[in-house]
Design a protein around this motif. Structure first.
Motif, PDB file in Angstrom:
ATOM      1  N   VAL A 162     -17.934  14.436  58.942  1.00 44.34           N
ATOM      2  CA  VAL A 162     -17.945  13.075  58.392  1.00 44.34           C
ATOM      3  C   VAL A 162     -18.658  12.139  59.369  1.00 44.34           C
ATOM      4  O   VAL A 162     -18.233  11.984  60.514  1.00 44.34           O
ATOM      5  N   ASP A 163     -19.770  11.544  58.908  1.00 47.00           N
ATOM      6  CA  ASP A 163     -20.526  10.646  59.795  1.00 47.00           C
ATOM      7  C   ASP A 163     -20.210   9.194  59.524  1.00 47.00           C
ATOM      8  O   ASP A 163     -20.496   8.323  60.335  1.00 47.00           O
ATOM      9  N   GLU A 164     -19.683   8.936  58.349  1.00 50.84           N
ATOM     10  CA  GLU A 164     -19.578   7.553  57.944  1.00 50.84           C
ATOM     11  C   GLU A 164     -18.326   7.337  57.102  1.00 50.84           C
ATOM     12  O   GLU A 164     -18.055   8.098  56.185  1.00 50.84           O
ATOM     13  N   THR A 165     -17.545   6.308  57.433  1.00 48.59           N
ATOM     14  CA  THR A 165     -16.392   5.973  56.599  1.00 48.59           C
ATOM     15  C   THR A 165     -16.300   4.469  56.449  1.00 48.59           C
ATOM     16  O   THR A 165     -16.881   3.717  57.227  1.00 48.59           O
ATOM     17  N   ASP A 166     -15.586   4.074  55.448  1.00 53.03           N
ATOM     18  CA  ASP A 166     -15.340   2.656  55.219  1.00 53.03           C
ATOM     19  C   ASP A 166     -13.923   2.565  54.660  1.00 53.03           C
ATOM     20  O   ASP A 166     -13.269   3.590  54.451  1.00 53.03           O
ATOM     21  N   SER A 167     -13.451   1.363  54.413  1.00 49.25           N
ATOM     22  CA  SER A 167     -12.119   1.252  53.826  1.00 49.25           C
ATOM     23  C   SER A 167     -12.202   0.364  52.600  1.00 49.25           C
ATOM     24  O   SER A 167     -13.120  -0.446  52.464  1.00 49.25           O
ATOM     25  N   LEU A 168     -11.242   0.544  51.722  1.00 45.97           N
ATOM     26  CA  LEU A 168     -11.207  -0.243  50.496  1.00 45.97           C
ATOM     27  C   LEU A 168      -9.754  -0.568  50.172  1.00 45.97           C
ATOM     28  O   LEU A 168      -8.898   0.311  50.204  1.00 45.97           O
ATOM     29  N   VAL A 169      -9.501  -1.846  49.904  1.00 46.15           N
ATOM     30  CA  VAL A 169      -8.158  -2.263  49.508  1.00 46.15           C
ATOM     31  C   VAL A 169      -8.286  -2.979  48.173  1.00 46.15           C
ATOM     32  O   VAL A 169      -9.114  -3.885  48.029  1.00 46.15           O
ATOM     33  N   ALA A 170      -7.531  -2.525  47.183  1.00 38.61           N
ATOM     34  CA  ALA A 170      -7.566  -3.176  45.872  1.00 38.61           C
ATOM     35  C   ALA A 170      -6.224  -3.024  45.200  1.00 38.61           C
ATOM     36  O   ALA A 170      -5.632  -1.942  45.212  1.00 38.61           O
ATOM     37  N   GLU A 171      -5.730  -4.109  44.650  1.00 36.82           N
ATOM     38  CA  GLU A 171      -4.464  -4.107  43.920  1.00 36.82           C
ATOM     39  C   GLU A 171      -3.334  -3.463  44.714  1.00 36.82           C
ATOM     40  O   GLU A 171      -2.560  -2.662  44.187  1.00 36.82           O
ATOM     41  N   GLY A 172      -3.258  -3.807  45.977  1.00 35.71           N
ATOM     42  CA  GLY A 172      -2.160  -3.326  46.804  1.00 35.71           C
ATOM     43  C   GLY A 172      -2.287  -1.883  47.254  1.00 35.71           C
ATOM     44  O   GLY A 172      -1.406  -1.360  47.920  1.00 35.71           O
ATOM     45  N   ARG A 173      -3.380  -1.204  46.878  1.00 35.29           N
ATOM     46  CA  ARG A 173      -3.566   0.171  47.297  1.00 35.29           C
ATOM     47  C   ARG A 173      -4.758   0.246  48.250  1.00 35.29           C
ATOM     48  O   ARG A 173      -5.667  -0.571  48.152  1.00 35.29           O
ATOM     49  N   SER A 174      -4.736   1.207  49.133  1.00 37.84           N
ATOM     50  CA  SER A 174      -5.877   1.322  50.041  1.00 37.84           C
ATOM     51  C   SER A 174      -6.413   2.736  50.123  1.00 37.84           C
ATOM     52  O   SER A 174      -5.671   3.708  49.950  1.00 37.84           O
ATOM     53  N   TRP A 175      -7.691   2.801  50.378  1.00 33.63           N
ATOM     54  CA  TRP A 175      -8.404   4.076  50.439  1.00 33.63           C
ATOM     55  C   TRP A 175      -9.303   4.121  51.673  1.00 33.63           C
ATOM     56  O   TRP A 175      -9.811   3.090  52.107  1.00 33.63           O
ATOM     57  N   VAL A 176      -9.541   5.331  52.157  1.00 37.67           N
ATOM     58  CA  VAL A 176     -10.598   5.554  53.124  1.00 37.67           C
ATOM     59  C   VAL A 176     -11.793   6.020  52.295  1.00 37.67           C
ATOM     60  O   VAL A 176     -11.665   6.924  51.474  1.00 37.67           O
ATOM     61  N   VAL A 177     -12.924   5.336  52.462  1.00 38.06           N
ATOM     62  CA  VAL A 177     -14.133   5.724  51.732  1.00 38.06           C
ATOM     63  C   VAL A 177     -14.922   6.665  52.638  1.00 38.06           C
ATOM     64  O   VAL A 177     -15.377   6.256  53.699  1.00 38.06           O
ATOM     65  N   VAL A 178     -15.045   7.908  52.227  1.00 41.12           N
ATOM     66  CA  VAL A 178     -15.694   8.911  53.058  1.00 41.12           C
ATOM     67  C   VAL A 178     -17.118   9.155  52.597  1.00 41.12           C
ATOM     68  O   VAL A 178     -17.346   9.418  51.415  1.00 41.12           O
TER      69      VAL A 178
END
Ligand SMILES: [Zn+2]
Length: 275
Positions: A162-178
């Motif tokens: 994995v070279d690149e990640t980001d994060s996302l928060v929406a409607e009280g839930r969160s994700w790691v964007v890989v």
């Protein structure tokens, strides 16, 4: 409580309204009213149409047992399913998203886990070996304390592919964007569980792709949400009153955290034996 409230059926209206049921019922009520009109029962037809619409509005449907068949009728029809179901929030809602990219099949992975002593048979069940379970849960506790941004950075730092990640928060839930661009959305509890497992497996598995696949497979042994500690519930994918069925496909069983409203694991249809 007003007379209208007594008639109202909240489990089939409001945000619970099943659109396949509603549309199909409106069509049926309309067809019946039209039929009466042609039989010169104009007043009765109008009355039926008006009360049909009112009942569908208040109770979700008027034709008995609609929830049992309407979703199937709609699923079998050539109309796009999206017409009847709200756009889902940016979730790869299948719970299959993973930090691992390997495509080893479940059985091979379990076999590897047993061989490596990571998973042990206890009677007719499989359990995570105690020597691994402790370190894995410790890693999860430590990662659960990180913010979603820190977690995303940890993923990039720890996983060679994995070279690149980001994060996302929406409607009280969160994700790691890989990955680059839109990437793959990995739910926060999944990312915590997999990264922790990947680290804890360092002493057990040398092969990188097996280690990643193992980290992914270990999620099925979770009993509590690694982020909030809530007990996980086994539920089915069905989201609509009569079942949001894709034609000729039984809904998958999923392991979900009701507090985080995120899925931890999706059991492939007809394969619950490993749990
Ligand atoms: Zn949770």
């Amino acid at each position: 409580m007003s007379a209208l409230d007594a008639l109202r059926s909240p489990e089939h209206t409001g945000s619970n309204r099943c659109w396949p049921c509603t549309v199909l019922n409106l069509l049926l009520a309309g067809a019946f009213a039209l039929w009466l009109r042609f039989r010169d029962r104009r007043v009765l037809g109008t009355l039926i149409a008006a009360s049909g619409v009112a009942i569908i509005y208040l109770r979700g449907y008027v034709v008995p047992y609609t929830p049992a068949f309407a979703p199937k009728v709609v699923a079998a029809s050539p109309l796009p399913n999206e017409w009847f179901h709200d756009e889902q929030p940016p979730e790869p809602a299948d719970g299959k998203a993973s930090l691992a990219t390997t495509d080893l099949d479940g059985e091979t992975v379990l076999q590897e886990l047993v061989t490596a002593g990571v998973v042990e048979a206890a009677g007719d069940r499989l359990l995570v070996a105690e020597d691994l379970d402790g370190p894995w849960h410790e890693e999860m506790r430590s990662l659960a304390g990180r913010s979603i941004d820190e977690l995303a950075r940890e993923v990039t730092r720890s996983l060679p592919h994995v070279d690149e990640t980001d994060s996302l928060v929406a409607e009280g839930r969160s994700w790691v964007v890989v990955g680059p661009g839109e990437g793959e959305l990995v739910a926060r509890p999944v990312a915590v569980a997999e990264l922790a497992a990947y680290r804890a497996l360092a002493d057990y598995l040398d092969d990188e792709s097996t280690r990643l696949a193992a980290a992914r497979a270990l999620r099925m042994f979770l009993e509590e949400c690694p982020v909030c500690g809530t007990g996980l519930v086994e539920t089915s994918e069905v989201s609509c009153c009569g079942g949001y069925t894709k034609p000729r496909q039984t809904p998958d069983e999923v392991l979900a955290c009701p507090s985080c409203d995120q899925r931890l694991y999706t059991f492939p249809s007809g394969d619950y034996s490993s749990h």
